[in-house]
Design a protein around this motif. Structure first.
Motif, mmCIF file in Angstrom:
data_model
loop_
_atom_site.group_PDB
_atom_site.id
_atom_site.type_symbol
_atom_site.label_atom_id
_atom_site.label_comp_id
_atom_site.label_asym_id
_atom_site.label_seq_id
_atom_site.Cartn_x
_atom_site.Cartn_y
_atom_site.Cartn_z
ATOM 1 N N PRO A 2 35.320 61.403 47.776
ATOM 2 C CA PRO A 2 36.625 60.858 47.437
ATOM 3 C C PRO A 2 36.520 59.628 46.553
ATOM 4 C CG PRO A 2 36.418 61.283 49.806
ATOM 5 C CD PRO A 2 35.071 61.415 49.225
ATOM 6 N N ARG A 3 37.606 59.357 45.823
ATOM 7 C CA ARG A 3 37.615 58.229 44.903
ATOM 8 C C ARG A 3 37.343 56.915 45.615
ATOM 9 N NH1 ARG A 3 41.742 54.830 43.968
ATOM 10 N NH2 ARG A 3 43.281 56.245 44.866
ATOM 11 N N ARG A 30 32.819 66.052 33.776
ATOM 12 C CA ARG A 30 32.884 67.197 34.689
ATOM 13 C C ARG A 30 31.528 67.444 35.341
ATOM 14 N NH1 ARG A 30 35.607 72.646 32.632
ATOM 15 N NH2 ARG A 30 37.380 71.221 32.742
ATOM 16 N N GLY A 33 30.794 64.590 37.721
ATOM 17 C CA GLY A 33 31.564 64.726 38.947
ATOM 18 C C GLY A 33 30.984 65.784 39.869
ATOM 19 N N LYS A 34 30.502 66.873 39.297
ATOM 20 C CA LYS A 34 29.902 67.932 40.103
ATOM 21 C C LYS A 34 28.674 67.427 40.846
ATOM 22 C CE LYS A 34 28.276 72.723 39.762
ATOM 23 N NZ LYS A 34 28.049 73.873 38.835
ATOM 24 N N ASP A 37 29.625 65.399 43.690
ATOM 25 C CA ASP A 37 30.492 66.113 44.627
ATOM 26 C C ASP A 37 31.874 65.466 44.636
ATOM 27 O OD1 ASP A 37 31.209 68.055 46.457
ATOM 28 O OD2 ASP A 37 30.582 66.867 48.199
ATOM 29 N N SER A 38 32.373 65.218 43.441
ATOM 30 C CA SER A 38 33.650 64.536 43.279
ATOM 31 C C SER A 38 34.375 65.111 42.082
ATOM 32 C CB SER A 38 33.422 63.034 43.086
ATOM 33 O OG SER A 38 34.615 62.358 42.794
ATOM 34 N N ALA A 39 35.670 64.953 42.042
ATOM 35 C CA ALA A 39 36.445 65.385 40.886
ATOM 36 C C ALA A 39 36.160 64.466 39.702
ATOM 37 C CB ALA A 39 37.934 65.361 41.211
ATOM 38 N N ALA A 40 36.181 65.027 38.501
ATOM 39 C CA ALA A 40 35.942 64.216 37.305
ATOM 40 C C ALA A 40 36.946 63.078 37.202
ATOM 41 C CB ALA A 40 36.011 65.099 36.062
ATOM 42 N N THR A 41 38.166 63.301 37.676
ATOM 43 C CA THR A 41 39.189 62.253 37.605
ATOM 44 C C THR A 41 38.805 61.024 38.430
ATOM 45 O OG1 THR A 41 40.360 63.408 39.392
ATOM 46 C CG2 THR A 41 41.104 63.819 37.136
ATOM 47 N N ALA A 42 38.043 61.231 39.508
ATOM 48 C CA ALA A 42 37.619 60.102 40.335
ATOM 49 C C ALA A 42 36.646 59.201 39.591
ATOM 50 C CB ALA A 42 36.981 60.614 41.629
#
Length: 227
Positions: A2-3, A30, A33-34, A37-42
């Protein structure tokens, strides 16, 4: 991840690992983030964009170089230690050499290294202008010696992304290069040596060249003391 649990230090460490594996061309939010283990937006909560990320990681790796104490080991040994440390760091992170020509970055870790280099040379007896030239001479010599490894790493990654077997393509290229070299007498006598391999150089090239460069610096200082 998580962010609110993702940190900038985690992003930088993971980005260094990604760059070591994939090079500059493989770095994007991207893929980072992978790995996290997080979204690229975070990731964007901590870094603005790819340029900002390269600036951070490009400075971080300079902390890996130990700054030798000239009072403890002497100026020449200190310069040698720092040059070897720079060579090893750039060899571990060949993308850094590529980044010098593609990105603008300069941070506290690089500044720390540069400042200590100047201090060591000035402490040896060089004037400020001479210390600038001497430190720059060692720096560019080291970079010149890691260019081959950096270029080979980048080329190998590019070939692995294209159609065909990368090993076969490299072997085909080397066979063609050998035929070209066979027409030149001095190159022909060296075709069976390690220096004939892609991106290679003669054994002990770095240590011999660095020693020769510092021999010249020592002669300059000796001439000044004598006069």
């Amino acid at each position: 991840m998580p962010r609110n649990t993702l940190t900038k230090d985690q992003i930088i460490r993971t980005a260094v690992e990604l760059l070591d594996d994939e090079g500059l061309e493989g770095l994007n939010m991207r893929s980072l983030g992978k790995r996290l283990d997080s979204a690229a937006t975070a990731v964007y909560w901590h870094v603005k964009n790819k340029d900002d990320l390269v600036e951070l990681v490009g400075d971080e790796v300079w902390n890996e170089i130990e700054l030798a104490d000239p009072d403890a080991v002497g100026w020449r040994a200190a310069v040698t230690s720092m040059a070897v440390g720079l060579h090893e760091m750039c060899t571990r992170h060949p993308w850094l050499v590529q980044a010098f020509g593609s990105y603008l970055f300069y941070g506290p870790a690089k500044a720390r290294y540069d400042d200590h280099c100047l201090a060591v040379h000035e402490g040896a007896g060089f004037t400020r202008a001479e210390a600038d030239r001497a430190a720059a001479g060692v720096f560019t010599f080291v970079l010149g010696n890691v260019l081959g490894a950096a270029a080979t790493a980048s080329l190998t990654r590019r070939l692995s992304r294209e159609d065909g077997d990368p090993a076969e393509r490299l072997a085909d290229f080397m066979a063609k290069a050998r035929k070209v070299a066979e027409a030149y007498p001095h190159l022909r006598t060296r075709l069976e040596t390690p220096a004939a391999e892609l991106g290679a150089s003669p054994e002990d090239t770095f240590t011999h060249g660095l020693s020769t460069l510092l021999d010249g610096y020592e002669r300059q200082l000796a001439a000044r003391r004598a006069s």
